[in-house]
Design an enzyme around this catalytic site. Sequence first.
Site, PDB file in Angstrom:
ATOM      1  N   ASP A   1     -37.541   1.208 -55.820  1.00  0.00           N
ATOM      2  CA  ASP A   1     -37.798   2.471 -55.127  1.00  0.00           C
ATOM      3  C   ASP A   1     -37.647   2.207 -53.635  1.00  0.00           C
ATOM      4  OD1 ASP A   1     -38.423   3.710 -57.528  1.00  0.00           O
ATOM      5  OD2 ASP A   1     -40.557   3.244 -57.367  1.00  0.00           O
TER       6      ASP A   1
ATOM      7  N   ASP B   1     -40.298  10.331 -67.499  1.00  0.00           N
ATOM      8  CA  ASP B   1     -41.557   9.762 -67.024  1.00  0.00           C
ATOM      9  C   ASP B   1     -42.609  10.120 -68.055  1.00  0.00           C
ATOM     10  OD1 ASP B   1     -40.407   8.831 -64.739  1.00  0.00           O
ATOM     11  OD2 ASP B   1     -41.087  10.469 -63.465  1.00  0.00           O
TER      12      ASP B   1
END
Length: 251
Positions: A130, A11
């Site tokens: 997600d 990330d």
Amino acid sequence: MLSKRIIPCLDVKDGRTVKGVNFVDLRDAGDPVELAAQYAQQGADELVFLDITATHERRKTMIEMVKSVARQLNIPFTIGGGITEIADAEALLNAGADKISINSAAVRNPKLIEELAKAFGVQFVVLAVDTKHVDGKNRVHLNGGRLITELETENWIKQAEDLGAGEILLTSMDHDGTKAGFDCGLLSKVNQMINIPIIASGGAGNMDHFTEVFQKANVDAALAASVFHYGEILIPDLKQELKRNQIPVRI
């Protein structure tokens, strides 16, 4: 049999790598270019970079990072975050990325999947999903998991495959950051519904979890972040362990 892939995920925010637990409380885990080179050397099969910067400078920063990574790296890498149109994807591809990952933008405009697949080829388009279990259903979430949608995860993934997604990166938000293992039940269910590769994400805490997700859900790849970034699992050890369990891996 095709080798199963091990994929560290980085990330990235403002050009630095961060990793949080359940998408909040981000910690600084280092320099993305340095980490990428280290993972390639360790035997990672691919890398995924998810850019979580929310500024207007984002595209410029991402392109610079992709160029630096591409110079260092001899394994494929995927970049995601903030890709909302063909021009974004093209710029990142030209900078050296192998694949791009789309998430929220595809939910808001499913035709984007089709446009990207037509422009660059199916194998170039990764759909990141997600998902969270809400009221007995698996629901797609957006904006790093902060926004619930009406979409049921299984239906959305099937639709995305029909539109031209070449691969699914499925993150279970109930498992993400917990280190309690992947969501093998959901991954197995989704895997049986689709004909494109699936990358398992969310929940890796030890080597047994990787063995379990390949054996139980038969996924094509497993992705993790903090267990790799903080040296809790070393990729060469993990691959030897998988090999011992008769799971085909590239050593």
